[in-house]
Enzyme design. Structure first.
Site, short mmCIF file in Angstrom:
data_model
loop_
_atom_site.label_atom_id
_atom_site.label_comp_id
_atom_site.label_asym_id
_atom_site.label_seq_id
_atom_site.Cartn_x
_atom_site.Cartn_y
_atom_site.Cartn_z
CB SER A 132 17.99 -13.02 -1.12
OG SER A 132 16.91 -13.32 -1.96
CE1 TYR A 138 20.94 -11.15 -5.06
CE2 TYR A 138 19.15 -12.75 -5.08
CZ TYR A 138 19.72 -11.59 -4.59
OH TYR A 138 19.07 -10.88 -3.61
#
Length: 269
Positions: A143, A156
């Protein structure tokens, strides 16, 4: 352009929805036999049904990647169906928007298992046979938040960045054996979840536009995005990049990270 991977077999971890499902469908369209994996059997059945309806070859594997022993079982089940030539690690989930001092240690551990450690386990189980055969592809889906982290959900961002570093390390370990290892860095993608977020933001702010006009306004005025392309990516755009990286045409690419994020290196700013 033919990708040169017809007849190969691919396991796509986390492919019962979203980007993973898009990759599975596109690979199947290239003649790859795909193993669609997900926690939810019903969702996986939908993906496999659509692939088969288009003439593709697909099978289902289920299992929770954050449950001890499940990843090893998933690898055994995959190998029981035949050799795996392509491994795509696309599973993962964002955490709640909590700051550094609000995220419990347990959440860090869970996030690393679900976004990173399962990939390590699958690599250890499946890549040695690729090396022996002299051909293989490993692709991690990361990401933009890994390279442009925000103040919230730090676990994350950290877990997604680890996918990049493990790919670089593994590419050096494997060397010139015919197995490449790369990372695709995804920006904001128009999945079902993203659509729901945009609708919620639009309702909260009283926006009345529809379609791409609404998407662009939410990104610009609510999420303060400065992505040059000004929109979210399409699942098909991410899938196309992934299919290239596991193709025969990408044989000279390893240890690399490809950004597919509209030029934004992340969701905002």
């Amino acid at each position: 352009m033919k990708l040169g991977i017809e007849g190969r077999r691919a396991l796509i971890a986390g492919s019962s929805s979203g980007i993973g499902a898009g990759i599975a469908a596109m690979l199947a369209g290239e003649g790859v036999e795909v193993l669609v994996h997900g926690r939810n059997l019903a969702h996986a059945e939908v993906v496999v049904g659509e692939i088969r309806a288009q003439g593709g070859k697909a099978s289902i594997l289920t299992g929770a990647l954050d449950v001890p022993g499940e990843v090893e079982r998933l690898a055994r089940d995959a190998l029981a169906m035949g050799p795996i030539d392509i491994l795509i690690n696309s599973a993962g989930a964002t955490s709640s928007a909590r700051g550094w001092f609000d995220v419990p240690i347990e959440s860090w551990q869970q996030q690393f298992q679900f976004s990173t450690l399962y990939a390590v386990q699958l690599i250890r189980a499946l890549v040695p046979a690729m090396r022996e055969r002299g051909w293989g592809r490993v692709l991690n889906i990361s990401s933009g938040a890994a390279f442009k982290p925000m103040a919230f959900h730090p676990e994350y961002s950290a877990a997604k960045l680890a996918l990049h570093t493990l790919a670089c390390s593994l590419s050096r370990e494997l060397g010139d054996c015919g197995v490449t290892v790369n990372t695709l860095i995804s920006g904001l993608v128009m999945t079902v979840n993203t659509q729901a977020l945009i609708r919620g933001a639009a309702q909260a702010h009283g926006f009345t536009e529809t379609g791409e006009a609404l998407e662009r306004r939410v990104l610009r005025e609510v999420w303060h995005s400065t992505m040059p392309l000004g929109r979210a990516g399409k699942v098909e755009e991410l899938a196309a990049a992934a299919c290239f990286l596991v193709s025969q045409h990408a044989a000279y690419i390893t240890g690399a990270s490809l950004r597919v994020d509209g030029g934004g290196a992340g969701y905002v700013t």
